[in-house]
Design a protein around this motif. Structure first.
Motif, PDB file in Angstrom:
ATOM      1  N   ARG A 128       0.838  -1.325   0.020  1.00  0.00           N
ATOM      2  CA  ARG A 128       0.063  -0.046   0.213  1.00  0.00           C
ATOM      3  C   ARG A 128       0.883   1.068   0.019  1.00  0.00           C
ATOM      4  O   ARG A 128       1.999   1.267   0.832  1.00  0.00           O
ATOM      5  N   ARG A 179       0.569   7.902   2.881  1.00  0.00           N
ATOM      6  CA  ARG A 179      -0.188   9.079   2.778  1.00  0.00           C
ATOM      7  C   ARG A 179       0.542  10.026   2.048  1.00  0.00           C
ATOM      8  O   ARG A 179      -0.234  10.649   1.292  1.00  0.00           O
ATOM      9  N   VAL A 231       0.368   9.440  -1.566  1.00  0.00           N
ATOM     10  CA  VAL A 231      -1.055   9.547  -2.276  1.00  0.00           C
ATOM     11  C   VAL A 231      -1.240  11.019  -2.567  1.00  0.00           C
ATOM     12  O   VAL A 231      -1.675  11.471  -3.701  1.00  0.00           O
ATOM     13  N   HIS A 232      -0.871  11.938  -1.640  1.00  0.00           N
ATOM     14  CA  HIS A 232      -1.116  13.128  -1.891  1.00  0.00           C
ATOM     15  C   HIS A 232      -0.070  13.710  -2.934  1.00  0.00           C
ATOM     16  O   HIS A 232      -0.358  14.913  -3.794  1.00  0.00           O
ATOM     17  N   ASP A 280      -1.995   1.182  -6.311  1.00  0.00           N
ATOM     18  CA  ASP A 280      -2.768   2.163  -6.000  1.00  0.00           C
ATOM     19  C   ASP A 280      -2.406   3.611  -6.591  1.00  0.00           C
ATOM     20  O   ASP A 280      -3.153   4.308  -6.680  1.00  0.00           O
ATOM     21  N   ASP A 309      -6.265  10.420   0.723  1.00  0.00           N
ATOM     22  CA  ASP A 309      -6.215   9.152   1.242  1.00  0.00           C
ATOM     23  C   ASP A 309      -7.217   8.815   2.374  1.00  0.00           C
ATOM     24  O   ASP A 309      -7.321   9.382   3.308  1.00  0.00           O
ATOM     25  N   THR A 356      -7.979   5.556   3.467  1.00  0.00           N
ATOM     26  CA  THR A 356      -7.659   4.442   4.019  1.00  0.00           C
ATOM     27  C   THR A 356      -7.957   4.286   5.559  1.00  0.00           C
ATOM     28  O   THR A 356      -7.443   5.051   6.020  1.00  0.00           O
ATOM     29  N   ARG A 362      -5.366   4.342   8.199  1.00  0.00           N
ATOM     30  CA  ARG A 362      -4.529   5.905   8.264  1.00  0.00           C
ATOM     31  C   ARG A 362      -5.170   6.754   9.389  1.00  0.00           C
ATOM     32  O   ARG A 362      -4.397   7.448   9.991  1.00  0.00           O
ATOM     33  N   PRO A 418      -7.833  -0.542   1.300  1.00  0.00           N
ATOM     34  CA  PRO A 418      -7.240   0.710   0.759  1.00  0.00           C
ATOM     35  C   PRO A 418      -8.259   1.613   0.177  1.00  0.00           C
ATOM     36  O   PRO A 418      -9.116   0.972  -0.614  1.00  0.00           O
ATOM     37  N   TYR A 424      -9.329   5.515  -1.506  1.00  0.00           N
ATOM     38  CA  TYR A 424      -8.877   6.847  -2.233  1.00  0.00           C
ATOM     39  C   TYR A 424      -9.918   7.405  -2.644  1.00  0.00           C
ATOM     40  O   TYR A 424     -10.886   7.023  -3.234  1.00  0.00           O
TER      41      TYR A 424
END
Length: 283
Positions: free
Chosen positions: A43, A46, A49-50, A235, A261, A263, A266, A274, A276
């Motif tokens: 995974r 965070r 992801v951003h 992801d 994110d 998830t 988190r 997961p 998003y």
């Protein structure tokens, strides 16, 4: 095409040919229909992801090919969705996280636009919308339209005030007037759309200025019906793909997409799938 400096390194994939139905492959496809698959990769964090959609230098033209939207099972989707699937496609923790996100989204849109009630469209809807119950909503939902594939599922969706069936892979137009909605959501379904840019363009048309499009997704899927560009990706690649759908489909009517994110592990002690969201605002 000019290079996209912020574009993640997408692993090359072999286009999936259309399904030639023989008994052996039919049995394999039947097994895959019921299997929820996890990617092999770990995974994303965070921060990653951003970062995916931050300061992207997009190509001048969409980089997708028709092969990207081929599927293992190219049979009529109406047959696949003919039987109601009264199940959750993400686990309990992810369902709760989705509802929490939509609650916050409705509050943010109503506050930013100074609205006392919202009109929402639940795109690719089913028997559950993941929207908050009426008593938990930060502001009333005046209209909640649902557009999905199975009439029996949509009838069971108690959140909807209206619904219609449409196969967006055959007809990507949305049967709503321009600037009809304040929020459009698409929950754990974007990976099945074969014409996502056209659907996003339609979403931009029906959103009111300042309205928000939110696409929520996980890595759970019916493998045989997911498009080739989705399968075998991790992801971060999924996030980038959805961001590209919004950028190229929105045609300057939508803001730059941003990733969130959701998830569960988190934000709480409860582990979950997961999850998003990629969101954009109508300009």
């Amino acid at each position: 095409m000019k290079p996209s400096s912020s574009r993640p390194a997408l692993r090359p994939h072999r286009p999936v040919p259309p399904l030639r139905v023989d008994w052996a492959r039919r049995e394999v496809a039947a097994l895959l229909l019921a299997v929820n698959l996890l990617p092999l990769s770990a995974r994303a964090s965070r921060e990653d992801v951003h970062r995916v959609l931050s300061d992207v230098v997009w190509d001048d033209e969409p980089f997708f090919s028709r092969a990207d939207f081929r599927r293992l099972d190219e049979s009529d989707d109406a047959g696949f969705y003919a039987t109601p699937r009264l199940v959750y496609h993400i686990d309990d923790a992810a369902v709760k996280a989705t509802t929490t996100f939509y609650t916050q989204l409705f509050a943010e849109v109503s506050r930013r636009r100074n609205l006392t009630a919202l009109d929402a469209l639940d795109l690719c809807s089913s028997w559950v919308s993941h929207y908050p119950e009426e008593s938990m909503r930060p502001c009333p939902l005046r209209r909640v339209a649902g557009l999905g594939m199975n009439a029996d599922e949509l009838r069971r969706n108690t959140v909807l005030s209206e619904w219609t069936t449409r196969d967006l892979n055959l007809d990507a137009t949305l049967p709503y007037a321009a600037e009809s909605f304040d929020v459009v959501t698409c929950t754990v379904s974007i990976d099945y759309l074969t014409n996502p840019l056209e659907v996003v363009a339609e979403t931009a048309r029906i959103l009111r200025p300042g309205g928000t499009l939110a696409i929520v997704f996980s890595n759970r899927l019916f493998f045989s019906k997911a498009v080739a560009i989705w399968t075998g990706k991790d992801d971060l690649e999924h996030i980038y793909t959805v961001g590209a759908y919004i950028h190229f489909g929105g045609k300057s009517l939508l803001s730059d997409p941003r990733a969130i994110d959701l998830t569960p592990s988190r934000t709480s002690r409860q582990k979950g799938d997961p999850l998003y969201a990629v969101v954009a605002t109508k300009l």
